[in-house]
Design a protein around this motif. Structure first.
Motif, PDB file in Angstrom:
ATOM      1  N   MET A  13       0.817  -1.205   0.000  1.00  0.00           N
ATOM      2  CA  MET A  13       0.000   0.000   0.000  1.00  0.00           C
ATOM      3  C   MET A  13       0.854   1.258   0.000  1.00  0.00           C
ATOM      4  O   MET A  13       1.966   1.280   0.511  1.00  0.00           O
ATOM      5  N   ASP A  14       0.287   2.295  -0.593  1.00  0.00           N
ATOM      6  CA  ASP A  14       0.968   3.581  -0.688  1.00  0.00           C
ATOM      7  C   ASP A  14      -0.076   4.628  -1.063  1.00  0.00           C
ATOM      8  O   ASP A  14      -1.219   4.309  -1.376  1.00  0.00           O
ATOM      9  N   LYS A  26       2.297  -5.116  -7.852  1.00  0.00           N
ATOM     10  CA  LYS A  26       3.575  -5.742  -7.508  1.00  0.00           C
ATOM     11  C   LYS A  26       4.478  -4.689  -6.867  1.00  0.00           C
ATOM     12  O   LYS A  26       4.333  -3.498  -7.133  1.00  0.00           O
ATOM     13  N   ILE A  27       5.396  -5.149  -6.051  1.00  0.00           N
ATOM     14  CA  ILE A  27       6.362  -4.256  -5.427  1.00  0.00           C
ATOM     15  C   ILE A  27       7.757  -4.882  -5.591  1.00  0.00           C
ATOM     16  O   ILE A  27       7.913  -6.089  -5.487  1.00  0.00           O
ATOM     17  N   ASN A  28       8.735  -4.054  -5.905  1.00  0.00           N
ATOM     18  CA  ASN A  28      10.074  -4.525  -6.242  1.00  0.00           C
ATOM     19  C   ASN A  28      11.067  -4.240  -5.116  1.00  0.00           C
ATOM     20  O   ASN A  28      11.006  -3.180  -4.498  1.00  0.00           O
ATOM     21  N   PRO A  29      12.011  -5.156  -4.870  1.00  0.00           N
ATOM     22  CA  PRO A  29      13.026  -4.889  -3.850  1.00  0.00           C
ATOM     23  C   PRO A  29      14.064  -3.892  -4.358  1.00  0.00           C
ATOM     24  O   PRO A  29      14.475  -3.929  -5.515  1.00  0.00           O
ATOM     25  N   ILE A  30      14.463  -2.994  -3.483  1.00  0.00           N
ATOM     26  CA  ILE A  30      15.568  -2.076  -3.762  1.00  0.00           C
ATOM     27  C   ILE A  30      16.586  -2.288  -2.650  1.00  0.00           C
ATOM     28  O   ILE A  30      16.224  -2.384  -1.474  1.00  0.00           O
ATOM     29  N   PHE A  31      17.842  -2.402  -3.019  1.00  0.00           N
ATOM     30  CA  PHE A  31      18.864  -2.749  -2.046  1.00  0.00           C
ATOM     31  C   PHE A  31      20.122  -1.934  -2.314  1.00  0.00           C
ATOM     32  O   PHE A  31      20.307  -1.384  -3.392  1.00  0.00           O
ATOM     33  N   THR A  32      20.955  -1.867  -1.307  1.00  0.00           N
ATOM     34  CA  THR A  32      22.191  -1.113  -1.444  1.00  0.00           C
ATOM     35  C   THR A  32      23.344  -2.051  -1.778  1.00  0.00           C
ATOM     36  O   THR A  32      23.384  -3.199  -1.328  1.00  0.00           O
ATOM     37  N   VAL A  33      24.253  -1.537  -2.581  1.00  0.00           N
ATOM     38  CA  VAL A  33      25.464  -2.252  -2.956  1.00  0.00           C
ATOM     39  C   VAL A  33      26.636  -1.369  -2.551  1.00  0.00           C
ATOM     40  O   VAL A  33      26.664  -0.187  -2.887  1.00  0.00           O
ATOM     41  N   LEU A  78      12.390   4.129 -11.684  1.00  0.00           N
ATOM     42  CA  LEU A  78      11.349   4.537 -12.614  1.00  0.00           C
ATOM     43  C   LEU A  78       9.971   4.591 -11.971  1.00  0.00           C
ATOM     44  O   LEU A  78       9.089   5.278 -12.462  1.00  0.00           O
ATOM     45  N   GLU A  79       9.777   3.827 -10.909  1.00  0.00           N
ATOM     46  CA  GLU A  79       8.473   3.754 -10.247  1.00  0.00           C
ATOM     47  C   GLU A  79       8.671   3.835  -8.739  1.00  0.00           C
ATOM     48  O   GLU A  79       9.759   3.603  -8.230  1.00  0.00           O
ATOM     49  N   LYS A  80       7.592   4.137  -8.016  1.00  0.00           N
ATOM     50  CA  LYS A  80       7.664   4.243  -6.552  1.00  0.00           C
ATOM     51  C   LYS A  80       7.409   2.912  -5.851  1.00  0.00           C
ATOM     52  O   LYS A  80       7.553   2.821  -4.642  1.00  0.00           O
ATOM     53  N   ASN A  81       7.033   1.883  -6.582  1.00  0.00           N
ATOM     54  CA  ASN A  81       6.631   0.621  -5.961  1.00  0.00           C
ATOM     55  C   ASN A  81       7.841  -0.253  -5.601  1.00  0.00           C
ATOM     56  O   ASN A  81       8.078  -1.306  -6.160  1.00  0.00           O
ATOM     57  N   VAL A  82       8.594   0.213  -4.606  1.00  0.00           N
ATOM     58  CA  VAL A  82       9.762  -0.524  -4.126  1.00  0.00           C
ATOM     59  C   VAL A  82       9.722  -0.640  -2.609  1.00  0.00           C
ATOM     60  O   VAL A  82       9.106   0.173  -1.935  1.00  0.00           O
ATOM     61  N   PHE A  83      10.383  -1.664  -2.089  1.00  0.00           N
ATOM     62  CA  PHE A  83      10.580  -1.772  -0.645  1.00  0.00           C
ATOM     63  C   PHE A  83      12.064  -1.953  -0.385  1.00  0.00           C
ATOM     64  O   PHE A  83      12.786  -2.564  -1.173  1.00  0.00           O
ATOM     65  N   ASN A  84      12.526  -1.385   0.710  1.00  0.00           N
ATOM     66  CA  ASN A  84      13.947  -1.390   1.047  1.00  0.00           C
ATOM     67  C   ASN A  84      14.372  -2.709   1.675  1.00  0.00           C
ATOM     68  O   ASN A  84      13.699  -3.216   2.567  1.00  0.00           O
ATOM     69  N   TYR A 107       4.301   4.099   3.796  1.00  0.00           N
ATOM     70  CA  TYR A 107       3.623   2.857   4.157  1.00  0.00           C
ATOM     71  C   TYR A 107       4.372   1.606   3.714  1.00  0.00           C
ATOM     72  O   TYR A 107       4.040   0.509   4.139  1.00  0.00           O
ATOM     73  N   LEU A 108       5.355   1.747   2.845  1.00  0.00           N
ATOM     74  CA  LEU A 108       6.028   0.585   2.282  1.00  0.00           C
ATOM     75  C   LEU A 108       6.930  -0.085   3.311  1.00  0.00           C
ATOM     76  O   LEU A 108       7.497   0.576   4.173  1.00  0.00           O
ATOM     77  N   PRO A 109       7.072  -1.417   3.239  1.00  0.00           N
ATOM     78  CA  PRO A 109       7.862  -2.130   4.246  1.00  0.00           C
ATOM     79  C   PRO A 109       9.362  -1.937   4.065  1.00  0.00           C
ATOM     80  O   PRO A 109       9.836  -1.588   2.987  1.00  0.00           O
ATOM     81  N   ASN A 110      10.085  -2.179   5.133  1.00  0.00           N
ATOM     82  CA  ASN A 110      11.545  -2.219   5.131  1.00  0.00           C
ATOM     83  C   ASN A 110      11.945  -3.586   5.657  1.00  0.00           C
ATOM     84  O   ASN A 110      11.409  -4.040   6.661  1.00  0.00           O
ATOM     85  N   ALA A 111      12.875  -4.224   4.996  1.00  0.00           N
ATOM     86  CA  ALA A 111      13.348  -5.532   5.435  1.00  0.00           C
ATOM     87  C   ALA A 111      14.817  -5.420   5.796  1.00  0.00           C
ATOM     88  O   ALA A 111      15.616  -4.954   5.003  1.00  0.00           O
ATOM     89  N   SER A 112      15.141  -5.830   6.993  1.00  0.00           N
ATOM     90  CA  SER A 112      16.523  -5.806   7.450  1.00  0.00           C
ATOM     91  C   SER A 112      16.912  -7.232   7.785  1.00  0.00           C
ATOM     92  O   SER A 112      16.274  -7.877   8.613  1.00  0.00           O
TER      93      SER A 112
END
Length: 122
Positions: A13-14, A26-33, A78-84, A107-112
């Motif tokens: 949700m957002d 759908k929501i896409n993962p975004i991660f740090t490298v 390109l889109e806002k549908n990401v979760f960290n 509202y988007l989740p964060n996964a650690s």
């Protein structure tokens, strides 16, 4: 993790541009490298697919494209549908806090996560 997040609409949700609550399909993962040479983190995201093999190939292609960049930069969002997704393998932690300036509408989740070898005691 991506499959779990996409399974439940509450994690997708957002707010739209008019401030109305809705759900992404759908929501896409975004991660740090971490780039050692520059000692900086960059963001890379991967398009989610229900088919794990397709999703995994998307991830491998994203990482290959990132690694082949002569001058490193984050993948264009390109889109806002990401979760960290956060994973810092050289740090031990028991909690995670994401500080967002005026993040009341986030509202988007964060996964650690800890790397698997830390869970297994390797």
């Amino acid at each position: 993790m991506s499959k779990f997040v996409n399974k439940y609409k509450e994690f997708r949700m957002d707010l739209n541009k008019d401030g109305e609550l809705g759900y992404y399909d759908k929501i896409n993962p975004i991660f740090t490298v971490f780039e050692e040479a520059q000692e900086q983190f960059y963001q890379v995201w991967t398009k989610y697919d229900d088919d794990f093999e397709v999703f995994y190939q998307n991830y491998l292609l994203d990482m290959k494209n990132y690694q082949q960049q002569e001058i490193k930069s984050s993948k264009l969002l390109l889109e806002k549908n990401v979760f960290n997704v956060s994973c810092v393998p050289w740090v031990s932690f028991t909690g995670f806090n994401l500080n967002l300036a005026k993040g009341y509408d986030y509202y988007l989740p964060n996964a650690s996560v800890k790397p698997l070898n830390l869970f297994m005691g390797i």
